[in-house]
Design an enzyme around this catalytic site. Structure first.
Site, PDB file in Angstrom:
ATOM      1  N   HIS A  73       5.307   6.375  11.063  1.00 40.12           N
ATOM      2  CA  HIS A  73       6.562   5.630  10.995  1.00 40.12           C
ATOM      3  C   HIS A  73       7.788   6.537  11.012  1.00 40.12           C
ATOM      4  O   HIS A  73       8.895   6.057  11.309  1.00 40.12           O
ATOM      5  CB  HIS A  73       6.611   4.805   9.703  1.00 40.12           C
ATOM      6  N   GLU A 133       1.874   5.996   7.520  1.00 38.98           N
ATOM      7  CA  GLU A 133       3.264   6.119   7.071  1.00 38.98           C
ATOM      8  C   GLU A 133       3.989   7.270   7.766  1.00 38.98           C
ATOM      9  O   GLU A 133       5.181   7.169   8.081  1.00 38.98           O
ATOM     10  CB  GLU A 133       3.310   6.293   5.552  1.00 38.98           C
ATOM     11  N   ARG A 148       4.934 -12.858  -0.326  1.00 38.32           N
ATOM     12  CA  ARG A 148       3.890 -13.177   0.651  1.00 38.32           C
ATOM     13  C   ARG A 148       2.492 -13.047   0.059  1.00 38.32           C
ATOM     14  O   ARG A 148       1.558 -13.713   0.518  1.00 38.32           O
ATOM     15  CB  ARG A 148       4.025 -12.307   1.896  1.00 38.32           C
ATOM     16  N   GLY A 168       0.832  -1.202   0.000  1.00 40.62           N
ATOM     17  CA  GLY A 168       0.000   0.000   0.000  1.00 40.62           C
ATOM     18  C   GLY A 168       0.862   1.245   0.000  1.00 40.62           C
ATOM     19  O   GLY A 168       0.581   2.213  -0.707  1.00 40.62           O
ATOM     20  N   ALA A 169       1.931   1.200   0.791  1.00 37.98           N
ATOM     21  CA  ALA A 169       2.870   2.325   0.862  1.00 37.98           C
ATOM     22  C   ALA A 169       4.106   1.850   1.615  1.00 37.98           C
ATOM     23  O   ALA A 169       4.127   0.753   2.180  1.00 37.98           O
ATOM     24  CB  ALA A 169       2.243   3.523   1.572  1.00 37.98           C
ATOM     25  N   MET A 170       5.134   2.677   1.618  1.00 35.75           N
ATOM     26  CA  MET A 170       6.379   2.338   2.313  1.00 35.75           C
ATOM     27  C   MET A 170       6.981   3.593   2.909  1.00 35.75           C
ATOM     28  O   MET A 170       7.140   4.601   2.228  1.00 35.75           O
ATOM     29  CB  MET A 170       7.362   1.660   1.358  1.00 35.75           C
ATOM     30  N   GLU A 171       7.354   3.499   4.195  1.00 34.44           N
ATOM     31  CA  GLU A 171       7.719   4.657   4.997  1.00 34.44           C
ATOM     32  C   GLU A 171       9.148   5.102   4.828  1.00 34.44           C
ATOM     33  O   GLU A 171       9.781   5.550   5.815  1.00 34.44           O
ATOM     34  CB  GLU A 171       7.459   4.355   6.478  1.00 34.44           C
ATOM     35  N   GLU A 215       5.002  -1.693  13.176  1.00 38.07           N
ATOM     36  CA  GLU A 215       3.699  -1.712  12.527  1.00 38.07           C
ATOM     37  C   GLU A 215       2.520  -1.601  13.486  1.00 38.07           C
ATOM     38  O   GLU A 215       1.521  -0.953  13.175  1.00 38.07           O
ATOM     39  CB  GLU A 215       3.571  -2.977  11.674  1.00 38.07           C
TER      40      GLU A 215
END
Length: 957
Positions: A392, A389, A887, A352-355, A411
């Protein structure tokens, strides 16, 4: 010829240096097993060394030394024993990565130069770091040392560099590596390219990265573990034409024209883990705003980037980001340590997104909002992901887990904090209530099976690490933190959070470090011992409540399991707490909140005293506690009676909790199903989204479970009666300002149409026909229902083809997702099979959306057997394309077989797993698939007769 970069401190060997290529040498080295192959590889290297000797290699700071040999018998592709340790040794640690990357957007290859400043922690003659799928051309030291050899451990992604001299503890060395990478066009992790369609129908290619959890090693050699924090000095090269520009974690320092390219160098970063580095070369445009910090650090710019054609879609995310960041700075009382915060919408993105610190990357659906295309759900999704995000930036980036065992520190905290951020910015959305249906209730369903795992779980291999990014780490982690905050108090929780972030900033931690900060506060409880019962055990308790006198209730506890047969499989000695928990008991007496009581794991029971005038007691206020509550039949009947008389006798959250608990208990055969059905009688008075979301979820599940039983018709009649009143109330007219009312409407319309309420189906068909014939799209909040049930009820080959054409031409990601879902609703088997085949082509369905597409088809009862057969027939091809370590590939299986409910189907799944025993990152998903089927089988045995009798007794037949 040696090419010197604009920085003048690194050297890179041009592949035209000799008649052979560096990749030829490296492949010969990496893949050699036989002595003859080793000799051949050595000969190539000797020729290579002789060629280099003809050229003087210098820079302002280094003399490059060619390794004497690059061959080792440790290079192997043999099966590694299951006990292999994938962790890097702790003999050295990186301090600074000086990294140069030159990607070729046309060929999908990239060249890189790297100098790592390394601190030696113990005497050693080897430096071991990670490298995967990279051709290593050249390794050297810059400070008088000589590389004796470098070799590869392919199974552990190790690059092993041996020095001729021993490296002394306390010293610092600088190691240079020149390397090359490939296949950026065919993946969406590591370094990769993405493309999007321009207004003139041409395609624009961009370059970006996604490293979490173990993909940085595919971009450059590095110490790819979260505990190895280092600073980064990054240079990116991009074409000077095409409106390209470069972004990274830090702001730009220099921008130099070098021939047909530009080389952009960014300022040196703060210390961070390898998975947080990020690079983006694109023609994206941005809108920006200033984040005001109220004296906690300096003000800075937050910017949201998107393709030029979608610039207007970034405004909602930008406003949300500014507001939520300002709230976090105030809440944490800790400054944001970077000079800027960029966010970018990437056309192809696996998560979905990455921090990434200072440069957060998103799927377009998670960042872009357009009121003409985006529904209320889409709007909330953007706010949720942005809030998650940005959280994070502190939890995960400033303070990072030491190892992936403690993933929940990243998380779980971010998931918990995101609800605070959203609620602060959009209080009318009532996110504390939505937490129940978005987080705690869904994860409890999974956590009640033997396929679950503890929050803190030991992981080793990359496959195990990526598998850990699941609902336990996120939703259960957030639920336990929410419960923790409640029983220690919000003020003390905030204090502990601030102290934790201040004391460990730029450092790495374990769970105990955070709990230690809490225990420093003035508390009368042992928080560590309490939390261990929740983090070290899978599952959760059921609290049984029994009234023993007019003034006394006695509470007992046991583990709650969705399949009652699983109790025989539980070994209490598996955990130190024997599957018992220290439970914070909150409760109401006649709707009045009482003082919290503790039911510790080593207590047999807990007694609660109430006034003799008390009519009812409800345990677990607003479902703050992570446990279920069961009462005797008399109390359940009282709840139903009181709610029928006055719905406000309980809060919205408590009503949702009661519904969720009673149906979960009935499913698990802990109460009779007639109690659960009786509880639904009050729904004619229910008007709030969250309780209706609970009811709709259960009614939809029952509809699917009973579909092939004799009771299906009677159940549908009952369910229609339950939904009819609220369906007429919500109608089909949308008010954009009423977010919760819109969520309620979308939930009810979808349920009503799925149950076949005639007016709902007719309305969907009419709006669907208008859309196809006149191009008039319904309101975004109605599109999913209209597209899906319009196609399901009136779909034909001609209709499907027309919608397929619309889908392939659509460029808005949210609209495309709605159309894709609608296409999966067709009731014609051969068209669904064709859809599956079409989806395999990434030109039709982006790789990021492939599993969503396949699972959507499987959710259609007509499509389920088609997808199941297709996956079994094409599993090896899927593994080749996506990799067994993906995954999402593993999680596809439980989604497809989730409704299987017979021994025959269970046997098919078992046989499939036996045929393909290597599970990779899908090991836990396989356990989940089997557990779900067993739950379904047991459910039919335990509940079908009770449901039949209730329907018959209530004159539904």
């Amino acid at each position: 010829m040696i090419a010197i970069t604009a920085k003048g401190v690194q050297v890179f060997l041009i592949l035209a240096l000799t008649a052979f290529t560096v990749s030829t040498i490296v492949l010969a080295v990496q893949k050699s097993n036989l002595k003859s192959d080793l000799d051949a590889a050595q000969k190539l290297l000797d020729e290579f060394e002789e060629a280099v000797k003809q050229t003087t290699v210098t820079s302002t700071t280094t003399t490059a030394t060619v390794p004497q040999t690059s061959v080792s018998t440790t290079t192997t592709t043999e099966k590694i024993p299951e006990t292999i340790d994938y962790r890097l040794p702790k003999t050295v640690a990186p301090e600074l990565y000086d990294l140069y990357l030159h990607p070729n957007l046309e060929t999908g290859e990239f060249e890189g130069q790297l100098v790592i400043t390394i601190k030696v922690l113990e005497n050693t003659d080897k430096i071991i770091l990670h490298s995967a799928n990279l051709d290593i051309a050249y390794v050297y030291f810059t400070n008088g040392l000589t590389v004796k050899s470098f070799s590869f451990d392919l199974d552990r992604d190790f690059l092993i560099v041996e020095s001729t001299d021993e490296l002394k503890a306390g010293s610092t060395v600088r190691m240079g590596i020149n390397f090359r990478g490939h296949e950026m066009h065919t993946k969406i992790v590591g370094l990769y390219t993405s493309a999007y369609k321009k207004a003139d129908d041409s395609y624009k290619r961009i370059f970006t990265s996604k490293f979490q959890p173990t993909y940085a090693r595919q971009a450059f050699p590095c110490f790819d573990e979260p505990g190895f924090k280092a600073k980064y000095l990054v240079s990116l090269v991009h074409p000077k034409d095409g409106n390209y520009h470069a972004l990274s974690n830090m702001d730009e320092d220099t921008n130099d024209l070098v021939g047909e390219f530009r080389q952009v160098t960014f300022k040196q970063s703060v210390p961070m883990s390898s998975y947080l580095a990020c690079f983006l070369i694109s023609d994206f445009v941005a809108e920006s705003k200033t984040v005001e910090t109220n004296g906690i650090g300096e003000a800075f710019q937050v910017s949201v980037y998107a393709t030029p054609e979608q610039k207007e879609k970034v405004i909602f995310a930008l406003n949300t980001a500014k507001a939520v960041t300002e709230y976090y700075i105030k809440y944490f009382q800790v400054e944001y340590p970077l000079p800027k915060l960029d966010m970018a919408a990437i056309p192809d993105f696996v998560s979905g997104a990455m921090e990434h610190w200072g440069l957060i990357t998103y799927r377009e659906t998670a960042l872009l909002y357009d009121k003409d295309y985006s529904s209320t759900v889409n709007k909330q999704r953007v706010a949720q992901v942005v809030a998650h995000e940005i959280a994070h930036m502190w939890f995960g980036n400033l303070v990072t887990l030491k190892w992936w065992d403690d993933l929940w520190l990243n998380e779980g905290f971010a998931r918990f904090i995101e609800y605070k951020g959203q609620h602060y910015v959009y209080p009318d959305w009532n996110m504390p209530e939505q937490f129940l249906v978005n987080a705690i209730q869904p994860v409890m369903k999974f956590d009640s099976t033997l396929a679950s795992h503890p929050i803190v779980q030991s992981v080793n291999s990359p496959a195990e690490i990526t598998e850990l990014f699941d609902t336990i780490s996120y939703e259960k982690g957030a639920s336990v933190i929410r419960m923790l905050e409640n029983f220690i108090g919000e003020d003390k929780f905030e204090t502990a959070v601030t102290n934790y972030l201040e004391n460990y900033k730029f450092d790495n931690t374990v769970t105990d470090d955070f709990l230690s900060e809490i225990e420093k506060l003035d508390l009368n409880i042992n928080v560590k011992d309490i939390l261990r019962t929740w983090t070290e055990q899978r599952g959760f308790p059921m609290v049984n409540v029994k009234q023993t006198s007019p003034t006394t209730y006695v509470l007992t506890q046991k583990v709650f399991l969705a399949n009652k047969d699983d109790h025989a499989l539980i070994n209490e000695d598996d955990t130190a707490f024997k599957y018992r928990w220290s439970i914070p008991i909150t409760y109401y007496v006649d709707g009045v909140e009482q003082e919290l009581k503790w039911f510790y794991y080593d207590q047999e029971e807990l007694t609660i005293e109430v006034p003799s005038t008390a009519e009812w007691v409800k345990i677990n206020n607003k479902q703050i506690g992570y446990y279920r509550v069961n009462y005797d039949k008399e109390m359940w009947d009282k709840f139903a009676s009181f709610l029928n008389k006055d719905i406000k006798v309980m809060s919205t959250s408590d009503r949702a909790h009661i519904l969720n608990d009673v149906f979960s208990l009935a499913d698990a055969d802990e109460v009779n199903y007639d109690i659960a059905f009786d509880m639904m009688s009050y729904l004619g008075k229910e008007t709030e989204y969250v309780p209706w979301k609970v009811a709709a979820t259960k009614l939809s599940a029952l509809k699917r479970t009973l579909m092939f039983t004799e009771d299906f018709k009677a159940f549908k009649t009952f369910a229609k009666n339950v939904v009819e009143v609220i369906y007429k109330s919500v109608g089909w007219t949308v008010n954009d300002e009423e977010v919760l009312k819109n969520r309620l409407r979308m939930t009810v319309l979808s349920l009503a149409c799925s149950l076949g309420i005639e007016d709902c189906i007719n309305e969907a068909k009419t709006k669907f026909a208008t859309f196809l014939e006149k191009g008039e799209k319904p309101h975004p909040d109605l599109r999913e229902v209209v597209y899906y049930y319009g196609m399901a009820s009136s779909g034909s080959e001609e209709v499907w083809e027309k919608m397929w054409d619309i889908f392939t031409e659509e460029q808005d990601a949210n609209e495309k997702a709605k159309l894709m879902d609608g296409l999966s609703a067709i009731q014609v088997p051969w068209i669904l099979k064709r859809f599956i085949n079409l989806a395999w082509n990434p030109e039709n369905v982006r790789e990021q959306d492939y599993f969503t597409c396949i699972q959507g088809i499987a959710a259609n009862p007509v499509g389920e057997p088609i997808v199941w057969e297709y996956v079994r027939e094409n599993w090896e091809e899927m593994v080749r394309r996506f990799g067994i370590g993906n995954r999402y590939l593993g999680r596809m299986i439980p989604a497809i077989v989730g409704n299987f409910d017979s021994e025959t189907k269970l046997g098919e799944v078992v046989a499939f797993f036996e045929k393909y025993p290597i599970a990779g990152a899908g090991a836990a998903s396989r356990e989940q698939a089997l557990a779900n089927i067993k739950v379904n089988i047991q459910w039919l045995k335990s509940n079908l007769n009770d449901i039949h009798n209730w329907l018959e007794d209530n004159s539904i037949y």
